[in-house]
Design a protein around this motif. Sequence first.
Motif, mmCIF file in Angstrom:
data_model
loop_
_atom_site.group_PDB
_atom_site.id
_atom_site.type_symbol
_atom_site.label_atom_id
_atom_site.label_comp_id
_atom_site.label_asym_id
_atom_site.label_seq_id
_atom_site.Cartn_x
_atom_site.Cartn_y
_atom_site.Cartn_z
ATOM 1 N N TRP A 171 -10.084 -62.970 -32.456
ATOM 2 C CA TRP A 171 -11.096 -63.781 -33.138
ATOM 3 C C TRP A 171 -12.494 -63.358 -32.701
ATOM 4 C CZ3 TRP A 171 -7.623 -64.863 -36.259
ATOM 5 C CH2 TRP A 171 -6.397 -65.391 -35.886
ATOM 6 N N ASP A 172 -12.627 -62.929 -31.466
ATOM 7 C CA ASP A 172 -13.917 -62.418 -31.007
ATOM 8 C C ASP A 172 -14.252 -61.108 -31.711
ATOM 9 O OD1 ASP A 172 -14.362 -64.552 -29.253
ATOM 10 O OD2 ASP A 172 -13.119 -63.597 -27.725
ATOM 11 N N MET A 173 -13.234 -60.335 -32.000
ATOM 12 C CA MET A 173 -13.440 -59.120 -32.789
ATOM 13 C C MET A 173 -13.909 -59.496 -34.194
ATOM 14 S SD MET A 173 -13.160 -55.977 -32.132
ATOM 15 C CE MET A 173 -13.076 -54.405 -32.894
ATOM 16 N N GLY A 174 -13.400 -60.607 -34.718
ATOM 17 C CA GLY A 174 -13.837 -61.097 -36.026
ATOM 18 C C GLY A 174 -15.315 -61.436 -36.044
ATOM 19 N N PHE A 203 -23.795 -63.170 -27.126
ATOM 20 C CA PHE A 203 -22.900 -64.167 -27.716
ATOM 21 C C PHE A 203 -21.644 -63.516 -28.294
ATOM 22 C CE2 PHE A 203 -21.589 -66.739 -31.403
ATOM 23 C CZ PHE A 203 -21.339 -67.943 -30.771
ATOM 24 N N ILE A 204 -21.776 -62.302 -28.805
ATOM 25 C CA ILE A 204 -20.652 -61.606 -29.437
ATOM 26 C C ILE A 204 -19.889 -60.747 -28.432
ATOM 27 C CG2 ILE A 204 -20.025 -59.898 -31.201
ATOM 28 C CD1 ILE A 204 -20.957 -62.620 -32.310
ATOM 29 N N LEU A 205 -20.602 -59.967 -27.642
ATOM 30 C CA LEU A 205 -19.938 -58.968 -26.799
ATOM 31 C C LEU A 205 -19.306 -59.532 -25.523
ATOM 32 C CD1 LEU A 205 -22.417 -55.995 -27.241
ATOM 33 C CD2 LEU A 205 -20.219 -56.373 -28.385
ATOM 34 N N LEU A 206 -19.936 -60.523 -24.896
ATOM 35 C CA LEU A 206 -19.351 -61.073 -23.667
ATOM 36 C C LEU A 206 -17.949 -61.634 -23.899
ATOM 37 C CD1 LEU A 206 -22.303 -62.736 -21.720
ATOM 38 C CD2 LEU A 206 -20.958 -60.733 -21.088
ATOM 39 N N PRO A 207 -17.754 -62.515 -24.890
ATOM 40 C CA PRO A 207 -16.385 -63.009 -25.117
ATOM 41 C C PRO A 207 -15.420 -61.894 -25.517
ATOM 42 C CG PRO A 207 -17.965 -64.413 -26.248
ATOM 43 C CD PRO A 207 -18.713 -63.229 -25.742
ATOM 44 N N LEU A 208 -15.920 -60.906 -26.234
ATOM 45 C CA LEU A 208 -15.065 -59.800 -26.668
ATOM 46 C C LEU A 208 -14.508 -59.037 -25.471
ATOM 47 C CD1 LEU A 208 -14.017 -58.234 -29.167
ATOM 48 C CD2 LEU A 208 -16.028 -56.793 -28.955
ATOM 49 N N VAL A 265 -14.510 -60.182 -22.253
ATOM 50 C CA VAL A 265 -13.901 -61.066 -21.256
ATOM 51 C C VAL A 265 -12.544 -61.589 -21.735
ATOM 52 C CG1 VAL A 265 -14.162 -63.255 -20.017
ATOM 53 C CG2 VAL A 265 -16.115 -61.714 -20.239
ATOM 54 N N GLU A 266 -12.498 -62.093 -22.964
ATOM 55 C CA GLU A 266 -11.284 -62.743 -23.460
ATOM 56 C C GLU A 266 -10.339 -61.803 -24.214
ATOM 57 O OE1 GLU A 266 -12.457 -66.132 -25.734
ATOM 58 O OE2 GLU A 266 -13.755 -66.884 -24.144
ATOM 59 N N HIS A 267 -10.857 -60.714 -24.764
ATOM 60 C CA HIS A 267 -10.054 -59.754 -25.528
ATOM 61 C C HIS A 267 -9.324 -60.409 -26.695
ATOM 62 C CE1 HIS A 267 -10.832 -56.879 -22.353
ATOM 63 N NE2 HIS A 267 -10.381 -57.754 -21.474
ATOM 64 N N SER A 268 -9.994 -61.323 -27.375
ATOM 65 C CA SER A 268 -9.376 -62.068 -28.471
ATOM 66 C C SER A 268 -9.649 -61.387 -29.805
ATOM 67 C CB SER A 268 -9.935 -63.496 -28.496
ATOM 68 O OG SER A 268 -9.609 -64.142 -29.686
#
Length: 147
Positions: free
Chosen positions: A103-106, A91-96, A98-101
Amino acid sequence: MLAFFWTVIAWAERKYGSPRMIIITLSGHILASLTTIFLELWAINSGRAPSSLAMATDVGVSYILVAGCAAAILIMRKRMFYIGLIILGLFILLPLFVEHSIWDMGHLFAVFFGYISARLLLKLSLVRTVSFPYELLLKCRSELSNK
């Protein structure tokens, strides 16, 4: 999906108690938000992000959610611990990745701060022993039949 996460957090709240869960989730929310803001400022000032990023806002409610899940995973038994770790990790690492956002780092920061605060609070006192819902039902039935 949201209901699943809130169920996990509700279970953790029964074990930790409300005051400790409030500390855990708020520390995840506040510290992750502050860390994300400082990262955002650094990226803008170093030219790695556009200045328009300063106008973007994120209230960080999901940071509360993932900090609570990190605390819940910490007190799970072996098998569930690994399953929870994998689910939260995905849930945390895939968006981080894929999207490089930012907010995902947050979210990653919130998991870290939620885990650290839960760990520190467990050093102060252990989690409570709570009954399973079925045990509570049996207890209520026996108390009602005794009256």
